[in-house]
Design a protein around this motif. Structure first.
Motif, PDB file in Angstrom:
ATOM      1  N   MET A 189      -8.365  -5.238  11.487  1.00  0.00           N
ATOM      2  CA  MET A 189      -7.061  -4.680  10.926  1.00  0.00           C
ATOM      3  C   MET A 189      -7.681  -4.647   9.206  1.00  0.00           C
ATOM      4  O   MET A 189      -8.081  -5.503   8.665  1.00  0.00           O
ATOM      5  CB  MET A 189      -5.910  -5.920  10.735  1.00  0.00           C
ATOM      6  CG  MET A 189      -5.282  -5.972  11.963  1.00  0.00           C
ATOM      7  SD  MET A 189      -3.631  -6.979  12.140  1.00  0.00           S
ATOM      8  CE  MET A 189      -2.573  -6.421  10.834  1.00  0.00           C
ATOM      9  N   ASP A 230      -3.220   4.222   7.427  1.00  0.00           N
ATOM     10  CA  ASP A 230      -2.253   3.000   7.548  1.00  0.00           C
ATOM     11  C   ASP A 230      -2.661   2.221   6.333  1.00  0.00           C
ATOM     12  O   ASP A 230      -3.526   1.249   6.294  1.00  0.00           O
ATOM     13  CB  ASP A 230      -2.539   2.421   8.713  1.00  0.00           C
ATOM     14  CG  ASP A 230      -2.026   3.206  10.003  1.00  0.00           C
ATOM     15  OD1 ASP A 230      -0.946   3.346  10.344  1.00  0.00           O
ATOM     16  OD2 ASP A 230      -3.147   3.618  10.715  1.00  0.00           O
ATOM     17  N   LEU A 279      -2.058  -1.847   6.389  1.00  0.00           N
ATOM     18  CA  LEU A 279      -2.787  -2.449   7.637  1.00  0.00           C
ATOM     19  C   LEU A 279      -3.513  -3.525   7.385  1.00  0.00           C
ATOM     20  O   LEU A 279      -4.685  -3.201   6.778  1.00  0.00           O
ATOM     21  CB  LEU A 279      -3.437  -1.450   8.656  1.00  0.00           C
ATOM     22  CG  LEU A 279      -4.190  -2.211   9.951  1.00  0.00           C
ATOM     23  CD1 LEU A 279      -2.915  -2.753  10.833  1.00  0.00           C
ATOM     24  CD2 LEU A 279      -4.712  -0.988  10.645  1.00  0.00           C
ATOM     25  N   ARG A 294      -7.030   1.839  11.010  1.00  0.00           N
ATOM     26  CA  ARG A 294      -5.934   2.562  11.583  1.00  0.00           C
ATOM     27  C   ARG A 294      -5.373   2.010  12.743  1.00  0.00           C
ATOM     28  O   ARG A 294      -6.067   1.158  13.651  1.00  0.00           O
ATOM     29  CB  ARG A 294      -6.420   4.013  11.911  1.00  0.00           C
ATOM     30  CG  ARG A 294      -7.374   4.192  13.001  1.00  0.00           C
ATOM     31  CD  ARG A 294      -7.988   5.578  13.152  1.00  0.00           C
ATOM     32  NE  ARG A 294      -8.800   5.751  14.362  1.00  0.00           N
ATOM     33  CZ  ARG A 294      -9.835   5.149  14.727  1.00  0.00           C
ATOM     34  NH1 ARG A 294     -10.659   4.624  13.716  1.00  0.00           N
ATOM     35  NH2 ARG A 294     -10.455   5.456  15.728  1.00  0.00           N
ATOM     36  N   ARG A 295      -3.993   2.218  13.253  1.00  0.00           N
ATOM     37  CA  ARG A 295      -3.528   1.803  14.122  1.00  0.00           C
ATOM     38  C   ARG A 295      -3.828   2.559  15.515  1.00  0.00           C
ATOM     39  O   ARG A 295      -3.840   2.028  16.572  1.00  0.00           O
ATOM     40  CB  ARG A 295      -1.887   1.553  14.132  1.00  0.00           C
ATOM     41  CG  ARG A 295      -1.617   0.452  13.171  1.00  0.00           C
ATOM     42  CD  ARG A 295      -0.057   0.394  12.883  1.00  0.00           C
ATOM     43  NE  ARG A 295       0.323  -0.796  12.071  1.00  0.00           N
ATOM     44  CZ  ARG A 295       0.404  -0.554  10.733  1.00  0.00           C
ATOM     45  NH1 ARG A 295       0.418   0.606  10.245  1.00  0.00           N
ATOM     46  NH2 ARG A 295       0.748  -1.764  10.096  1.00  0.00           N
TER      47      ARG A 295
END
Length: 341
Positions: free
Chosen positions: A27, A33, A36, A61-62
């Motif tokens: 993360m 994001d 994050l 990024r998710r």
């Protein structure tokens, strides 16, 4: 019983410089994001400010599913050999970091500990990481106890040190002028663990005010559309609130609550997990998250506390990210020098 004989408060305060740190995390804030893992980035930035070289092997990024983790592992393997590796989350980031030929320090945040015994195979992988690590940092005393109960191999090598809060970034904020007062705000995923439905039910018992959910998740349809309730989805940060609510069923630490307190906001927090370690009676109300009537009374009591709440800011100041960075610096130095945890 504490798992370690020494806590973060006993760490020496001598300043060191020029340690080459490889930070490994699943993360980290990125263009798509920006919210994050901001708590990971702030720690890296503070170490740089203290004179250390911090290289990154991170996911920012998710999107991408499990294939992202192969990318993270490749990034770790491509990195130059550092003086010490600092990983966030035991598995998978800590597992990949353990393959680097350098001392390992790994920070456990919550879900990685809950996965031990809950997800097949995670216990053995986590045991490998813990045995390899010079120090396992837990973000709360609660999480330290949980880790040592689930994985006795961690006993004797833990430290308790949360990620801290940036007191310059999170400071006093303007009143929530666009929201009906008292303005209650919940920041986080709309999931069962976050207890958002009971929060909405408790708010319904109040005569006035508004409740805003900043986040998204599978329970959105069960809270959206109620009187005085709105859902705004995921945003980087929201400071427009009178009271910030975090009555989760269980909260390993409670980063959003700490940030709200730094902004002089009163909080309503679960009494299960990490929040009792930093929420004082003057800064917020601790509550049994399953007791809806008690939660309603907690909302009313929190709304009666000062706005802005200077006591909340004072409580958050004990977790200043600059102070936490100095403590983390000492943990990393100890790993480099090979001293026992």
């Amino acid at each position: 019983m504490r798992c370690a004989t020494s806590g973060a408060s006993t760490i020496a305060s001598a300043h060191i410089t020029d340690v080459r740190v490889l930070l490994v995390s699943q993360m980290y804030p990125g263009p798509d994001d920006p919210d994050l893992g901001t708590f990971v980035a702030q720690g890296a930035n503070e170490l740089r400010a203290r004179g250390h070289d911090v290289d990154l092997a991170v996911l920012d990024r998710r999107a991408g599913g499990k294939l992202r983790f192969l990318e993270l592992r490749r990034s770790v393997k491509r990195s130059a050999t550092p003086d010490v590796v600092w990983a966030h989350f035991l598995v998978p980031a800590g597992l990949f970091a353990s393959e680097v030929d350098a001392p390992l320090v790994v920070t456990a945040h919550g879900r990685d500990v809950r996965n031990i015994g809950a997800v097949p195979g995670v216990a053995s992988l986590t045991r490998r990481v813990v045995r390899r690590a010079a120090t396992v940092v837990c973000v709360s005393r609660y999480l330290e106890r949980e880790l040592c109960e689930r994985l006795p191999a961690a006993r004797g090598k833990t430290e308790v040190l949360d990620s801290g809060v940036d007191l310059e970034r999170f400071d006093d904020a303007p009143p929530a002028a666009e929201l009906e007062s008292p303005a209650f705000v919940h920041v986080g995923s709309l999931t069962e663990r976050k207890n958002v439905v009971r929060l909405a039910e408790a708010f319904a018992e109040l005569d006035a005010g508004s409740l805003t959910f900043v986040g998204d998740g599978p329970l959105r349809s069960r809270v959206e559309g109620r009187r005085g309730v709105r859902v705004v989805g995921r945003v980087a940060h929201s400071r427009a609130a009178d009271v910030v609510c975090g009555p989760a069923l269980l909260e390993p630490f409670g980063q959003a609550l700490l940030e709200a307190m730094a902004c002089r906001r009163t909080v309503v927090a679960t009494r299960f997990g990490g929040p009792p370690e930093f929420v004082t009676p003057e800064s917020g109300i601790l509550v049994d998250p399953l007791d809806v009537p008690a939660l309603g009374r907690a909302l009313a009591s929190a709304a009666s506390l000062p706005r802005p709440n200077d006591a909340a800011r004072d409580a958050a100041a004990a977790h200043d990210v600059k102070l936490q960075a100095r403590r983390m610096e000492q943990i990393l130095e100890r790993a480099v020098r090979g001293r026992p945890a």
